[in-house]
Scaffold this motif. Structure first.
Motif, short mmCIF file in Angstrom:
data_model
loop_
_atom_site.label_atom_id
_atom_site.label_comp_id
_atom_site.label_asym_id
_atom_site.label_seq_id
_atom_site.Cartn_x
_atom_site.Cartn_y
_atom_site.Cartn_z
N GLU A 19 0.83 -1.20 0.00
CA GLU A 19 0.00 0.00 0.00
C GLU A 19 0.87 1.26 0.00
O GLU A 19 0.61 2.20 -0.76
N GLN A 20 1.92 1.26 0.80
CA GLN A 20 2.84 2.41 0.82
C GLN A 20 3.54 2.56 -0.53
O GLN A 20 3.72 3.67 -1.02
N LEU A 21 3.94 1.44 -1.12
CA LEU A 21 4.58 1.47 -2.44
C LEU A 21 3.65 2.10 -3.47
O LEU A 21 4.05 2.99 -4.23
N ASN A 22 2.40 1.67 -3.49
CA ASN A 22 1.45 2.21 -4.46
C ASN A 22 1.20 3.70 -4.23
O ASN A 22 1.03 4.46 -5.19
N GLN A 23 1.20 4.15 -2.98
CA GLN A 23 1.03 5.57 -2.69
C GLN A 23 2.20 6.39 -3.25
O GLN A 23 2.00 7.46 -3.83
N ILE A 24 3.40 5.87 -3.09
CA ILE A 24 4.58 6.56 -3.60
C ILE A 24 4.54 6.61 -5.13
O ILE A 24 4.79 7.66 -5.73
N LEU A 25 4.20 5.49 -5.76
CA LEU A 25 4.13 5.47 -7.22
C LEU A 25 3.06 6.42 -7.74
O LEU A 25 3.25 7.09 -8.76
N HIS A 26 1.94 6.50 -7.03
CA HIS A 26 0.88 7.43 -7.43
C HIS A 26 1.37 8.87 -7.36
O HIS A 26 1.08 9.69 -8.23
N GLU A 27 2.15 9.17 -6.33
CA GLU A 27 2.71 10.51 -6.13
C GLU A 27 3.59 10.93 -7.31
O GLU A 27 3.65 12.10 -7.67
N TYR A 28 4.28 9.97 -7.93
CA TYR A 28 5.18 10.24 -9.05
C TYR A 28 4.57 9.84 -10.39
O TYR A 28 5.27 9.74 -11.40
N GLY A 29 3.27 9.65 -10.41
CA GLY A 29 2.57 9.16 -11.60
C GLY A 29 2.78 9.99 -12.85
O GLY A 29 2.77 9.45 -13.97
N ALA A 30 2.96 11.29 -12.72
CA ALA A 30 3.14 12.16 -13.89
C ALA A 30 4.42 11.82 -14.66
O ALA A 30 4.52 12.12 -15.85
N HIS A 41 4.59 -16.51 -7.50
CA HIS A 41 3.98 -17.26 -6.41
C HIS A 41 4.91 -18.31 -5.82
O HIS A 41 4.90 -18.53 -4.60
N LYS A 42 5.70 -18.94 -6.64
CA LYS A 42 6.61 -19.99 -6.16
C LYS A 42 7.54 -19.48 -5.06
O LYS A 42 7.85 -20.20 -4.12
N ARG A 43 7.98 -18.22 -5.18
CA ARG A 43 8.90 -17.63 -4.21
C ARG A 43 8.20 -16.70 -3.21
O ARG A 43 8.83 -16.19 -2.29
N GLY A 44 6.92 -16.42 -3.44
CA GLY A 44 6.18 -15.54 -2.54
C GLY A 44 6.59 -14.08 -2.64
O GLY A 44 6.52 -13.35 -1.65
N ILE A 45 7.03 -13.67 -3.83
CA ILE A 45 7.44 -12.29 -4.05
C ILE A 45 6.72 -11.72 -5.27
O ILE A 45 6.07 -12.45 -6.02
N SER A 46 6.86 -10.42 -5.45
CA SER A 46 6.39 -9.76 -6.67
C SER A 46 7.56 -9.00 -7.27
O SER A 46 8.39 -8.44 -6.55
N ILE A 47 7.61 -8.99 -8.60
CA ILE A 47 8.65 -8.29 -9.34
C ILE A 47 7.96 -7.19 -10.14
O ILE A 47 7.03 -7.46 -10.90
N ILE A 48 8.40 -5.95 -9.94
CA ILE A 48 7.76 -4.82 -10.61
C ILE A 48 8.84 -4.03 -11.34
O ILE A 48 9.93 -3.80 -10.81
N SER A 49 8.51 -3.62 -12.56
CA SER A 49 9.41 -2.72 -13.28
C SER A 49 8.65 -1.44 -13.60
O SER A 49 7.49 -1.48 -14.00
N ILE A 50 9.32 -0.32 -13.39
CA ILE A 50 8.74 1.00 -13.62
C ILE A 50 9.62 1.72 -14.64
O ILE A 50 10.81 1.95 -14.39
N ALA A 51 9.03 2.10 -15.78
CA ALA A 51 9.73 2.94 -16.75
C ALA A 51 9.35 4.38 -16.44
O ALA A 51 8.18 4.71 -16.27
#
Length: 87
Positions: A19-30, A41-51
């Protein structure tokens, strides 16, 4: 103002910080050009890439804020091309 294209790679190991991550990304959305998330799922993580296309200080600040979240790591790769905008 000079801007650079960069890619921020994010690994989320603690879902409680999403939730904190998404708030930060929203702040820099422009500045965000695109975002891709892959749940591993196998490792219980999420991988995100932001251009992102922003001034280098803005990219550094965003990456630093993300990296300080509990259970989240971030690394940034920059394009060598710098664009100067007169806006």
């Amino acid at each position: 103002m000079e801007t650079r294209v960069a890619l921020i790679g994010i690994i989320v190991e603690n879902r409680d910080s999403v939730e904190q991550l998404n708030q930060i990304l929203h702040e820099y959305g422009a500045y965000i050009v695109g975002r891709m998330g892959i749940p591993y799922h196998k490792r219980g993580i999420s991988i995100i890439s932001i251009a992102i296309d922003a001034p280098q200080d803005t990219v550094n600040t965003l990456s630093g804020k993300i990296g300080r979240l509990d259970g989240i790591s971030a690394k940034t790769v920059y394009s060598n091309i710098i664009e100067k905008n007169d806006n």
